[in-house]
Design a protein around this motif. Structure first.
Motif, mmCIF file in Angstrom:
data_model
loop_
_atom_site.group_PDB
_atom_site.id
_atom_site.type_symbol
_atom_site.label_atom_id
_atom_site.label_comp_id
_atom_site.label_asym_id
_atom_site.label_seq_id
_atom_site.Cartn_x
_atom_site.Cartn_y
_atom_site.Cartn_z
ATOM 1 N N GLU A 67 60.815 -70.505 -89.311
ATOM 2 C CA GLU A 67 59.783 -69.424 -89.914
ATOM 3 C C GLU A 67 60.484 -68.039 -89.927
ATOM 4 O O GLU A 67 61.173 -67.897 -89.138
ATOM 5 N N CYS A 68 60.033 -67.378 -91.134
ATOM 6 C CA CYS A 68 60.348 -66.173 -91.155
ATOM 7 C C CYS A 68 59.663 -65.203 -90.286
ATOM 8 O O CYS A 68 58.329 -65.497 -90.048
ATOM 9 N N ALA A 73 59.320 -61.672 -93.901
ATOM 10 C CA ALA A 73 58.386 -62.092 -95.133
ATOM 11 C C ALA A 73 58.048 -61.345 -96.068
ATOM 12 O O ALA A 73 57.766 -61.537 -97.234
ATOM 13 N N CYS A 79 62.113 -65.467 -98.440
ATOM 14 C CA CYS A 79 60.889 -65.854 -97.477
ATOM 15 C C CYS A 79 59.763 -65.960 -98.126
ATOM 16 O O CYS A 79 58.713 -66.547 -97.818
ATOM 17 N N SER A 80 59.382 -65.102 -99.230
ATOM 18 C CA SER A 80 58.336 -65.060 -99.751
ATOM 19 C C SER A 80 57.969 -66.413 -100.440
ATOM 20 O O SER A 80 56.498 -66.783 -100.892
ATOM 21 N N GLY A 83 58.006 -69.174 -96.890
ATOM 22 C CA GLY A 83 57.771 -68.601 -95.305
ATOM 23 C C GLY A 83 58.707 -69.060 -94.562
ATOM 24 O O GLY A 83 58.673 -68.908 -93.329
#
Length: 151
Positions: A67-68, A73, A79-80, A83
């Motif tokens: 996970e970012c 993020a 990351c966008s 996530g």
């Protein structure tokens, strides 16, 4: 004189009108929300886009999907998307890069959200069927009662 109105009287009931208003309100909110989001995307600063090395050559995953962080993020475009990111090494160029990935935990959460939504919709429509059946039974018994009274 007959009316040219083709709208059935059942469509003018308050409950039906409220349901129509709610449905079209949600549809318009979805459409206008999407247009606002697309306008928001146009106002951001665009950077020159380069093709990542993992799209053109073979790569090896250096670190598994994770996970970012909140900072990444917001700052990294990779990351966008989901996530989650994984660090990869491209074999030919020997370049380290980051790639968006789909986590099994995220997929499981999405699955259970979908299952919950389908269960909720099933319950709502089951209640609608029960209410409608009771209304039809009431109308049928009223019709039978009137026929018996007329004898």
């Amino acid at each position: 004189m007959e009316s040219d109105c083709r709208i059935p009287t059942s469509c003018c009931r308050p409950r039906i009108l409220v349901l129509h208003a709610l449905f079209w309100g949600l549809v318009s909110l979805r459409v206008f929300g999407a247009s606002l989001l697309s306008m928001e995307d146009k106002t951001t600063v665009t950077r020159p886009v380069t093709t990542p090395c993992w799209q053109m050559e073979e790569f090896v995953v250096a670190s598994e999907c994770s996970e970012c962080s909140a900072f990444h993020a917001k700052t990294w475009a990779v990351c966008s998307l989901t996530g989650y990111i994984e660090r990869i090494n491209c074999t030919k160029s020997n370049k380290e890069d980051y790639k968006s990935c789909r986590s099994t935990l995220m997929e499981e959460h999405l699955f259970w959200k979908f299952e919950g939504a389908m269960l909720g919709l099933g319950v709502v429509f089951a209640l609608v069927v029960v209410v409608r059946q009771r209304a039809l039974d009431r109308l049928a018994s009223e019709k039978v009662r009137r026929q018996i009274e007329s004898i």
